[in-house]
Design an enzyme around this catalytic site. Sequence first.
Site, PDB file in Angstrom:
ATOM      1  CE  LYS A 112     -26.666  -1.764  24.401  1.00  0.00           C
ATOM      2  NZ  LYS A 112     -25.423  -2.495  24.593  1.00  0.00           N
ATOM      3  CE  LYS A 195     -24.567   4.169  23.817  1.00  0.00           C
ATOM      4  NZ  LYS A 195     -24.321   3.456  25.004  1.00  0.00           N
ATOM      5  CE  LYS A 198     -18.260  -1.332  21.882  1.00  0.00           C
ATOM      6  NZ  LYS A 198     -17.420  -1.503  22.973  1.00  0.00           N
TER       7      LYS A 198
HETATM    8  P1  TYM Z   1     -18.988  -0.224  26.168  1.00  0.00           P
HETATM    9  O1  TYM Z   1     -18.200  -1.350  25.629  1.00  0.00           O
HETATM   10  O2  TYM Z   1     -20.315   0.067  25.551  1.00  0.00           O
HETATM   11  O3  TYM Z   1     -18.147   1.110  26.093  1.00  0.00           O
HETATM   12  C1  TYM Z   1     -16.829   1.214  26.645  1.00  0.00           C
HETATM   13  C2  TYM Z   1     -16.624   2.595  27.238  1.00  0.00           C
HETATM   14  O4  TYM Z   1     -16.830   3.610  26.248  1.00  0.00           O
HETATM   15  C3  TYM Z   1     -17.771   4.564  26.710  1.00  0.00           C
HETATM   16  N1  TYM Z   1     -18.566   5.039  25.565  1.00  0.00           N
HETATM   17  C4  TYM Z   1     -18.724   6.322  25.223  1.00  0.00           C
HETATM   18  N2  TYM Z   1     -18.275   7.457  25.775  1.00  0.00           N
HETATM   19  C5  TYM Z   1     -18.611   8.624  25.166  1.00  0.00           C
HETATM   20  N3  TYM Z   1     -19.369   8.694  24.048  1.00  0.00           N
HETATM   21  C6  TYM Z   1     -19.841   7.575  23.450  1.00  0.00           C
HETATM   22  N4  TYM Z   1     -20.570   7.644  22.342  1.00  0.00           N
HETATM   23  C7  TYM Z   1     -19.524   6.318  24.044  1.00  0.00           C
HETATM   24  N5  TYM Z   1     -19.823   5.033  23.731  1.00  0.00           N
HETATM   25  C8  TYM Z   1     -19.231   4.266  24.666  1.00  0.00           C
HETATM   26  C9  TYM Z   1     -18.635   3.809  27.708  1.00  0.00           C
HETATM   27  O5  TYM Z   1     -19.263   4.692  28.635  1.00  0.00           O
HETATM   28  C10 TYM Z   1     -17.632   2.899  28.366  1.00  0.00           C
HETATM   29  O6  TYM Z   1     -16.971   3.568  29.414  1.00  0.00           O
HETATM   30  N6  TYM Z   1     -21.001  -2.163  30.317  1.00  0.00           N
HETATM   31  C11 TYM Z   1     -19.798  -1.558  29.763  1.00  0.00           C
HETATM   32  C12 TYM Z   1     -18.553  -2.391  29.956  1.00  0.00           C
HETATM   33  C13 TYM Z   1     -18.311  -2.813  31.359  1.00  0.00           C
HETATM   34  C14 TYM Z   1     -17.799  -2.017  32.406  1.00  0.00           C
HETATM   35  C15 TYM Z   1     -17.726  -2.884  33.533  1.00  0.00           C
HETATM   36  C16 TYM Z   1     -17.392  -0.686  32.513  1.00  0.00           C
HETATM   37  C17 TYM Z   1     -18.526  -4.058  31.851  1.00  0.00           C
HETATM   38  N7  TYM Z   1     -18.174  -4.099  33.167  1.00  0.00           N
HETATM   39  C18 TYM Z   1     -17.262  -2.425  34.767  1.00  0.00           C
HETATM   40  C19 TYM Z   1     -16.944  -0.250  33.746  1.00  0.00           C
HETATM   41  C20 TYM Z   1     -16.870  -1.104  34.865  1.00  0.00           C
HETATM   42  C21 TYM Z   1     -19.995  -1.335  28.270  1.00  0.00           C
HETATM   43  O7  TYM Z   1     -20.748  -2.030  27.654  1.00  0.00           O
HETATM   44  O8  TYM Z   1     -19.174  -0.372  27.735  1.00  0.00           O
END
Ligand code: TYM
Length: 331
Positions: A112, A195, A198
């Site tokens: 990032k 990947k 968003k």
């Molecule tokens: P975030 O908001 O980027 O994504 C949310 C969840 O979606 C999964 N994900 C994917 N899985 C498969 N293929 C993809 N292309 C894909 N894009 C996103 C992510 O792995 C995630 O599970 N840091 C985290 C949010 C967070 C979190 C936490 C998660 C904050 N605190 C504590 C677990 C535990 C995030 O930015 O996810």
Amino acid sequence: MSIRILSGIQPTGNLHLGNYLGAIRNWVRMQDEGECYFFLADLHALSSYIDPQALAAGIREMAAALIAAGIDPTRATLFRQSAVKAHAELQWLLNGTARVGWLNRMTQFKDKSGKNREGASVALYTYPVLQAADVLLYQATHVPVGDDQKQHLELARDIATKFNADYAVDLFTIPEATIPPAAARIMSLRDGTAKMSKSDPSDMSRINLSDDADTVAQKIRKAKTDAEPLPEDPADLNDRPEARNLVSIYAALSDETPAAVLARFTGHGFGTFKPALAELVIESLRPLTTRLGQLGADTAELDRLLAIGAERARQTAAPTLAGAYRAVGLG
Ligand code: TYM
């Protein structure tokens, strides 16, 4: 030991098929398996500049999308991270335990921040420590996430282990990541090596839960592919990332293995496969998009549900935060 499930999602942009298949579908399924805490990671969203009004709107939109996807706020505790101050407080205590060397290894920060590392926010760098606080605060045993969050979960385990050892306490439960066997990494429709995200500037790269049927069909029709027919053996897709991605999406939605999907489509080209995939995606998402349309407008109800969730989360988090303050000598 009882099962406690926790996970979060950033309320920036739309819920897309990668989030749904990689994480949210597992959240929904795990509601039957233990006590669940799901939250909107609105503090994490501040690691890149986001327009304040867009953030406020995104929080409600994501809450509605999660409920539409099947999260039941009467069974799972659904809340905003920033409404539970203990997350930020515990992060500071854990900053004393996390090592710079550990954070330097985080691939998401490297990706990032890219070439502009000096210009990245400090929040982007310390983001995984906040994520560790999110998980450890609730004594979570299972954390359902996509593959890209695996490294952050390993860091949370390292921080928990070191904190417990340094302060000679048995405070934090060591959490485990629950990653789906298929669909752990759904790729962009425009580039099979990136990947689905968003933050991708091209909306054509992802399928959003809020897309209507025509948009979904168009995005799949225009998805990048190659000219070869589909093979019989999934291993033959290894150097065809776009084709492999579309087959993985099909397999995840139909709850089959990629081999079973290929057995049906072997020898056919994308002229046949893409319309079949589009139909499957549209039909699978239809109940979700319909519910989303009904829910989205009721902001008062969404705020009410999130307030109830935050109150429950605060109660669960309080004893662990108090334990952490005591452990470091600030009790
Ligand atoms: P975030 O908001 O980027 O994504 C949310 C969840 O979606 C999964 N994900 C994917 N899985 C498969 N293929 C993809 N292309 C894909 N894009 C996103 C992510 O792995 C995630 O599970 N840091 C985290 C949010 C967070 C979190 C936490 C998660 C904050 N605190 C504590 C677990 C535990 C995030 O930015 O996810």
